[in-house]
Design a protein around this motif. Structure first.
Motif, mmCIF file in Angstrom:
data_model
loop_
_atom_site.group_PDB
_atom_site.id
_atom_site.type_symbol
_atom_site.label_atom_id
_atom_site.label_comp_id
_atom_site.label_asym_id
_atom_site.label_seq_id
_atom_site.Cartn_x
_atom_site.Cartn_y
_atom_site.Cartn_z
ATOM 1 N N THR A 1 30.937 1.261 -52.203
ATOM 2 C CA THR A 1 30.367 0.189 -53.019
ATOM 3 C C THR A 1 29.363 -0.597 -52.196
ATOM 4 O OG1 THR A 1 32.382 0.002 -54.300
ATOM 5 C CG2 THR A 1 30.954 -1.909 -54.300
ATOM 6 N N VAL A 2 28.237 -0.940 -52.816
ATOM 7 C CA VAL A 2 27.243 -1.770 -52.145
ATOM 8 C C VAL A 2 26.822 -2.880 -53.102
ATOM 9 C CG1 VAL A 2 24.949 -1.877 -51.118
ATOM 10 C CG2 VAL A 2 26.369 0.148 -50.776
ATOM 11 N N ILE A 3 27.113 -4.104 -52.738
ATOM 12 C CA ILE A 3 26.595 -5.289 -53.420
ATOM 13 C C ILE A 3 25.948 -6.113 -52.323
ATOM 14 C CG2 ILE A 3 27.127 -7.372 -54.709
ATOM 15 C CD1 ILE A 3 29.451 -5.909 -55.961
ATOM 16 N N THR A 4 24.634 -6.245 -52.370
ATOM 17 C CA THR A 4 23.915 -6.877 -51.281
ATOM 18 C C THR A 4 24.238 -8.365 -51.165
ATOM 19 O OG1 THR A 4 21.756 -7.235 -50.270
ATOM 20 C CG2 THR A 4 21.858 -7.349 -52.664
ATOM 21 N N TYR A 5 24.261 -8.853 -49.939
ATOM 22 C CA TYR A 5 24.512 -10.273 -49.696
ATOM 23 C C TYR A 5 23.208 -11.047 -49.520
ATOM 24 C CZ TYR A 5 23.793 -8.867 -44.824
ATOM 25 O OH TYR A 5 23.277 -8.357 -43.666
ATOM 26 N N LYS A 6 22.080 -10.400 -49.665
ATOM 27 C CA LYS A 6 20.802 -11.062 -49.418
ATOM 28 C C LYS A 6 20.295 -11.854 -50.616
ATOM 29 C CE LYS A 6 19.498 -8.052 -45.720
ATOM 30 N NZ LYS A 6 18.519 -7.177 -45.123
ATOM 31 N N TYR A 7 20.985 -11.755 -51.750
ATOM 32 C CA TYR A 7 20.618 -12.495 -52.947
ATOM 33 C C TYR A 7 21.820 -13.308 -53.418
ATOM 34 C CZ TYR A 7 16.644 -9.345 -52.972
ATOM 35 O OH TYR A 7 15.523 -8.644 -52.615
ATOM 36 N N PRO A 8 21.601 -14.402 -54.179
ATOM 37 C CA PRO A 8 22.714 -15.249 -54.631
ATOM 38 C C PRO A 8 23.693 -14.507 -55.544
ATOM 39 C CG PRO A 8 20.592 -16.314 -55.043
ATOM 40 C CD PRO A 8 20.299 -14.934 -54.583
ATOM 41 N N VAL B 1 21.969 -4.147 -56.603
ATOM 42 C CA VAL B 1 20.970 -4.837 -55.797
ATOM 43 C C VAL B 1 20.100 -5.666 -56.749
ATOM 44 C CG1 VAL B 1 19.164 -4.573 -54.060
ATOM 45 C CG2 VAL B 1 20.983 -2.882 -54.208
ATOM 46 N N PRO B 2 20.641 -6.762 -57.269
ATOM 47 C CA PRO B 2 19.883 -7.577 -58.212
ATOM 48 C C PRO B 2 19.190 -8.751 -57.511
ATOM 49 C CG PRO B 2 22.117 -8.305 -58.202
ATOM 50 C CD PRO B 2 22.020 -7.188 -57.184
ATOM 51 N N GLU B 3 18.389 -9.460 -58.267
ATOM 52 C CA GLU B 3 17.777 -10.696 -57.775
ATOM 53 C C GLU B 3 18.847 -11.782 -57.646
ATOM 54 O OE1 GLU B 3 14.400 -12.255 -56.230
ATOM 55 O OE2 GLU B 3 14.539 -10.266 -57.084
ATOM 56 N N CYS B 4 19.807 -11.791 -58.565
ATOM 57 C CA CYS B 4 20.981 -12.662 -58.463
ATOM 58 C C CYS B 4 22.041 -12.178 -59.446
ATOM 59 C CB CYS B 4 20.631 -14.128 -58.713
ATOM 60 S SG CYS B 4 20.180 -14.508 -60.390
ATOM 61 N N ILE B 5 23.293 -12.553 -59.174
ATOM 62 C CA ILE B 5 24.424 -12.210 -60.038
ATOM 63 C C ILE B 5 25.030 -13.514 -60.531
ATOM 64 C CG2 ILE B 5 26.707 -11.129 -60.164
ATOM 65 C CD1 ILE B 5 25.873 -9.293 -57.896
ATOM 66 N N GLY B 6 25.236 -13.635 -61.832
ATOM 67 C CA GLY B 6 25.792 -14.848 -62.410
ATOM 68 C C GLY B 6 27.294 -14.965 -62.184
ATOM 69 N N ILE C 1 22.741 -0.619 -60.432
ATOM 70 C CA ILE C 1 21.794 -1.622 -60.910
ATOM 71 C C ILE C 1 20.851 -1.936 -59.761
ATOM 72 C CG2 ILE C 1 21.498 -3.960 -61.792
ATOM 73 C CD1 ILE C 1 24.406 -3.742 -62.803
ATOM 74 N N GLY C 2 19.562 -1.857 -60.009
ATOM 75 C CA GLY C 2 18.593 -2.176 -58.972
ATOM 76 C C GLY C 2 17.215 -1.701 -59.356
#
Length: 124
Positions: free
Chosen positions: A65-72, A88-93, A104-105
């Motif tokens: 699993t990869v969920i980047t920590y570089k975005y909120p 890899v989104p711009e942000c996750i709600g 997603i990316g």
């Protein structure tokens, strides 16, 4: 949505994840390290982020699993099962769910990554 700029907010976000996923759930462990890395990334703590990044990379490899920590990332994000999750989104709600097989990316140059809203459930 505020970001994890203080230890108080970091603790609040980790507790919200705990309430959604539970302490023995590997999704909670994974998200805890994503949040710690995000906090250290925002603090620009280069030495400590390398150590936390090694632990984060270990969990990425272990759970697939990869969920980047570089975005909120909002609070209360839950991962039900692992393998094949790449986000890899711009942000996750706040209060989003991720199930296996989610990708997603954006990989096209010049385009922004998608924005994930609050209370979204992704599954394949």
């Amino acid at each position: 949505m505020e970001d994890v700029t203080t230890l108080k907010i970091l603790r609040e976000y980790i507790l919200a994840d705990y309430e959604r996923g539970g302490g023995k759930n590997p999704g909670y462990k994974y998200m805890k390290w994503v949040r710690i890395c995000r906090y250290l990334y925002l603090k620009n703590s280069k030495i400590v982020i390398k150590l936390a990044g090694i632990i984060y990379s270990h969990y990425c490899y272990k759970y697939g699993t990869v969920i980047t920590y570089k975005y909120p990332i909002g609070k209360g994000v839950a991962i039900t099962h692992f393998n094949g999750i790449t986000v890899v989104p711009e942000c996750i709600g706040d209060y989003s769910w991720f199930h296996p097989g989610v990708l997603i990316g954006q990989s096209l140059p010049g385009r922004k990554n998608p924005v994930i809203g609050h209370h979204v459930n992704f599954g394949a």
